[in-house]
Design a protein around this motif. Structure first.
Motif, PDB file in Angstrom:
ATOM      1  N   VAL A 115      -2.300  -0.897 -10.577  1.00 31.94           N
ATOM      2  CA  VAL A 115      -1.398  -1.277  -9.483  1.00 31.94           C
ATOM      3  C   VAL A 115      -1.857  -2.651  -8.988  1.00 31.94           C
ATOM      4  CG1 VAL A 115      -0.374  -0.581  -7.279  1.00 31.94           C
ATOM      5  CG2 VAL A 115      -1.258   1.166  -8.838  1.00 31.94           C
ATOM      6  N   PRO A 116      -1.479  -3.718  -9.683  1.00 32.28           N
ATOM      7  CA  PRO A 116      -1.934  -5.056  -9.272  1.00 32.28           C
ATOM      8  C   PRO A 116      -1.424  -5.413  -7.882  1.00 32.28           C
ATOM      9  CG  PRO A 116      -0.192  -5.209 -10.915  1.00 32.28           C
ATOM     10  CD  PRO A 116      -0.576  -3.770 -10.842  1.00 32.28           C
ATOM     11  N   CYS A 117      -2.229  -6.178  -7.157  1.00 33.97           N
ATOM     12  CA  CYS A 117      -1.885  -6.556  -5.793  1.00 33.97           C
ATOM     13  C   CYS A 117      -1.751  -8.070  -5.668  1.00 33.97           C
ATOM     14  CB  CYS A 117      -2.954  -6.054  -4.820  1.00 33.97           C
ATOM     15  SG  CYS A 117      -3.095  -4.252  -4.794  1.00 33.97           S
ATOM     16  N   GLU A 118      -1.008  -8.474  -4.663  1.00 30.99           N
ATOM     17  CA  GLU A 118      -0.719  -9.886  -4.440  1.00 30.99           C
ATOM     18  C   GLU A 118      -1.989 -10.712  -4.252  1.00 30.99           C
ATOM     19  OE1 GLU A 118       1.963 -12.574  -1.346  1.00 30.99           O
ATOM     20  OE2 GLU A 118       1.371 -10.540  -0.804  1.00 30.99           O
ATOM     21  N   HIS A 123      -3.543  -4.955  -0.060  1.00 33.04           N
ATOM     22  CA  HIS A 123      -3.463  -3.760  -0.888  1.00 33.04           C
ATOM     23  C   HIS A 123      -3.044  -2.588  -0.012  1.00 33.04           C
ATOM     24  CE1 HIS A 123      -7.290  -3.076   1.066  1.00 33.04           C
ATOM     25  NE2 HIS A 123      -7.728  -4.208   0.556  1.00 33.04           N
ATOM     26  N   PRO A 124      -2.576  -1.486  -0.607  1.00 37.70           N
ATOM     27  CA  PRO A 124      -2.174  -0.321   0.190  1.00 37.70           C
ATOM     28  C   PRO A 124      -3.337   0.235   0.996  1.00 37.70           C
ATOM     29  CG  PRO A 124      -1.306  -0.168  -2.037  1.00 37.70           C
ATOM     30  CD  PRO A 124      -2.270  -1.311  -2.037  1.00 37.70           C
ATOM     31  N   ALA A 125      -3.016   0.815   2.158  1.00 42.05           N
ATOM     32  CA  ALA A 125      -4.049   1.395   3.020  1.00 42.05           C
ATOM     33  C   ALA A 125      -4.384   2.828   2.624  1.00 42.05           C
ATOM     34  CB  ALA A 125      -3.576   1.364   4.474  1.00 42.05           C
ATOM     35  N   ALA A 126      -3.500   3.486   1.885  1.00 42.87           N
ATOM     36  CA  ALA A 126      -3.703   4.884   1.499  1.00 42.87           C
ATOM     37  C   ALA A 126      -4.854   5.010   0.504  1.00 42.87           C
ATOM     38  CB  ALA A 126      -2.418   5.439   0.889  1.00 42.87           C
ATOM     39  N   PRO A 127      -5.431   6.207   0.364  1.00 44.37           N
ATOM     40  CA  PRO A 127      -6.481   6.423  -0.631  1.00 44.37           C
ATOM     41  C   PRO A 127      -6.011   6.056  -2.035  1.00 44.37           C
ATOM     42  CG  PRO A 127      -6.355   8.295   0.857  1.00 44.37           C
ATOM     43  CD  PRO A 127      -5.172   7.433   1.161  1.00 44.37           C
ATOM     44  N   CYS A 151       4.805   2.705  -1.025  1.00 44.68           N
ATOM     45  CA  CYS A 151       5.002   2.895   0.420  1.00 44.68           C
ATOM     46  C   CYS A 151       6.453   3.143   0.807  1.00 44.68           C
ATOM     47  CB  CYS A 151       4.441   1.703   1.191  1.00 44.68           C
ATOM     48  SG  CYS A 151       5.379   0.169   0.975  1.00 44.68           S
ATOM     49  N   GLY A 152       7.393   2.929  -0.100  1.00 44.17           N
ATOM     50  CA  GLY A 152       8.791   3.225   0.172  1.00 44.17           C
ATOM     51  C   GLY A 152       9.603   2.117   0.811  1.00 44.17           C
ATOM     52  N   THR A 153       8.951   1.042   1.275  1.00 45.55           N
ATOM     53  CA  THR A 153       9.706  -0.025   1.922  1.00 45.55           C
ATOM     54  C   THR A 153      10.626  -0.716   0.921  1.00 45.55           C
ATOM     55  OG1 THR A 153       9.527  -2.000   3.322  1.00 45.55           O
ATOM     56  CG2 THR A 153       8.006  -1.834   1.489  1.00 45.55           C
ATOM     57  N   ARG A 154      11.695  -1.352   1.421  1.00 42.61           N
ATOM     58  CA  ARG A 154      12.643  -2.043   0.546  1.00 42.61           C
ATOM     59  C   ARG A 154      12.534  -3.561   0.680  1.00 42.61           C
ATOM     60  NH1 ARG A 154      18.241   1.538   0.585  1.00 42.61           N
ATOM     61  NH2 ARG A 154      17.252   3.548   0.152  1.00 42.61           N
ATOM     62  N   ARG A 155      11.448  -4.027   1.237  1.00 45.38           N
ATOM     63  CA  ARG A 155      11.275  -5.463   1.432  1.00 45.38           C
ATOM     64  C   ARG A 155      10.388  -6.036   0.326  1.00 45.38           C
ATOM     65  NH1 ARG A 155       8.692  -7.409   5.421  1.00 45.38           N
ATOM     66  NH2 ARG A 155       7.448  -5.555   5.893  1.00 45.38           N
ATOM     67  N   PHE A 156      11.021  -6.730  -0.611  1.00 44.31           N
ATOM     68  CA  PHE A 156      10.311  -7.375  -1.707  1.00 44.31           C
ATOM     69  C   PHE A 156      10.598  -8.870  -1.695  1.00 44.31           C
ATOM     70  CE2 PHE A 156      10.624  -3.039  -3.261  1.00 44.31           C
ATOM     71  CZ  PHE A 156       9.390  -2.836  -3.850  1.00 44.31           C
ATOM     72  N   VAL A 157       9.661  -9.638  -2.204  1.00 46.46           N
ATOM     73  CA  VAL A 157       9.892 -11.060  -2.431  1.00 46.46           C
ATOM     74  C   VAL A 157       9.367 -11.378  -3.824  1.00 46.46           C
ATOM     75  CG1 VAL A 157       7.688 -11.782  -1.391  1.00 46.46           C
ATOM     76  CG2 VAL A 157       9.602 -13.400  -1.522  1.00 46.46           C
ATOM     77  N   GLN A 173       6.385  -6.412   0.527  1.00 51.38           N
ATOM     78  CA  GLN A 173       5.944  -7.097   1.738  1.00 51.38           C
ATOM     79  C   GLN A 173       5.231  -6.182   2.719  1.00 51.38           C
ATOM     80  OE1 GLN A 173       6.515 -10.807   2.193  1.00 51.38           O
ATOM     81  NE2 GLN A 173       6.160  -9.991   0.150  1.00 51.38           N
ATOM     82  N   GLU A 174       5.198  -4.890   2.433  1.00 52.05           N
ATOM     83  CA  GLU A 174       4.502  -3.947   3.297  1.00 52.05           C
ATOM     84  C   GLU A 174       3.088  -3.673   2.802  1.00 52.05           C
ATOM     85  OE1 GLU A 174       3.737  -1.518   6.478  1.00 52.05           O
ATOM     86  OE2 GLU A 174       5.494  -2.791   6.155  1.00 52.05           O
ATOM     87  N   CYS A 175       2.949  -3.265   1.525  1.00 49.38           N
ATOM     88  CA  CYS A 175       1.625  -2.864   1.023  1.00 49.38           C
ATOM     89  C   CYS A 175       1.001  -3.869   0.058  1.00 49.38           C
ATOM     90  CB  CYS A 175       1.689  -1.485   0.373  1.00 49.38           C
ATOM     91  SG  CYS A 175       2.626  -1.413  -1.180  1.00 49.38           S
ATOM     92  N   GLY A 176       1.766  -4.872  -0.395  1.00 47.91           N
ATOM     93  CA  GLY A 176       1.185  -5.942  -1.195  1.00 47.91           C
ATOM     94  C   GLY A 176       1.103  -5.719  -2.687  1.00 47.91           C
TER      95      GLY A 176
END
Length: 205
Positions: A115-118, A123-127, A151-157, A173-176
């Motif tokens: 799960v690569p991150c920006e 990165h996500p806060a969940a375990p 995370c379920g958000t619909r905000r992407f860039v 844009q929420e969890c990265g």
């Protein structure tokens, strides 16, 4: 070269000083780092309450970080075992055309950059285990979605300047996380590209 389990034993070894145990944990990430080495390290430190540059952290916090990493690794090894069994069945049935899941598995084989991150600090806060389960479910479903698989958000860039693999892609844009293309709908990908275009125009204005 020591394997993951041998390094995990070093992290737990009370006869070793904290610096050595910290080094062993960092080396564990050379064998398994779902977000990539730096982002996974930042995540583990954040959740365990360790300063990322602390050379002599509390051994109990190191153990807590290791336990989270081990739980995530168990999830991933279970997935890889099931994936291998499925591919054997498919080949036996004459199904040899690779799918998006096959492509994703090849890129993530070995447990790094699953799960690569920006960025290392985004990165996500969940375990880790929960994030991996969410991503695996999303990929195995084979059904593109409009929301982030984590995370379920619909905000992407759409980013084209990422400093690591992948170098471009839709960033939540929420969890990265950088979401796999196959997990999002065409509409979601188009909206991510449009958001990127609007952002560039705003910066240039």
């Amino acid at each position: 070269m020591a394997g993951f389990r041998a390094l995990a034993e070093q992290v737990r070894n009370p006869r070793l000083v904290a610096t050595q145990r910290r080094t062993a944990l960092r080396k564990c990430l050379e064998r398994f780092a779902p977000y990539g080495h730096r982002a996974t390290w930042h995540h583990l430190c954040t959740r365990a309450g360790i300063a990322t540059e602390d050379r002599e952290p509390d051994p109990a916090r190191l153990t807590a970080a290791l336990e989270e990493l081990e739980e995530a690794r168990a999830v991933w090894l279970g997935y890889e075992k099931e994936f291998a069994a499925r591919r054997r069945r498919e080949k036996h049935d004459g199904i040899r055309q690779p799918s998006a899941l096959d492509d994703w598995h090849r890129r993530t084989w070995g447990g790094c950059d699953i799960v690569p991150c920006e960025a290392p600090h985004r990165h996500p806060a969940a375990p880790l285990a929960a994030v991996l389960r969410s991503m695996i479910r999303a990929m195995e479903s084979g059904t593109p979605r409009s929301g982030c698989p984590v995370c379920g958000t619909r905000r992407f860039v759409w980013r084209t300047d990422l400093e690591r693999f992948p170098v471009a892609g839709p960033v939540c844009q929420e969890c990265g996380i950088v979401a796999p293309l196959s997990v999002l709908t065409r509409e979601a990908l188009a909206e991510a590209r449009e958001s990127s275009r609007v952002r560039r125009l705003y910066v240039a204005a």
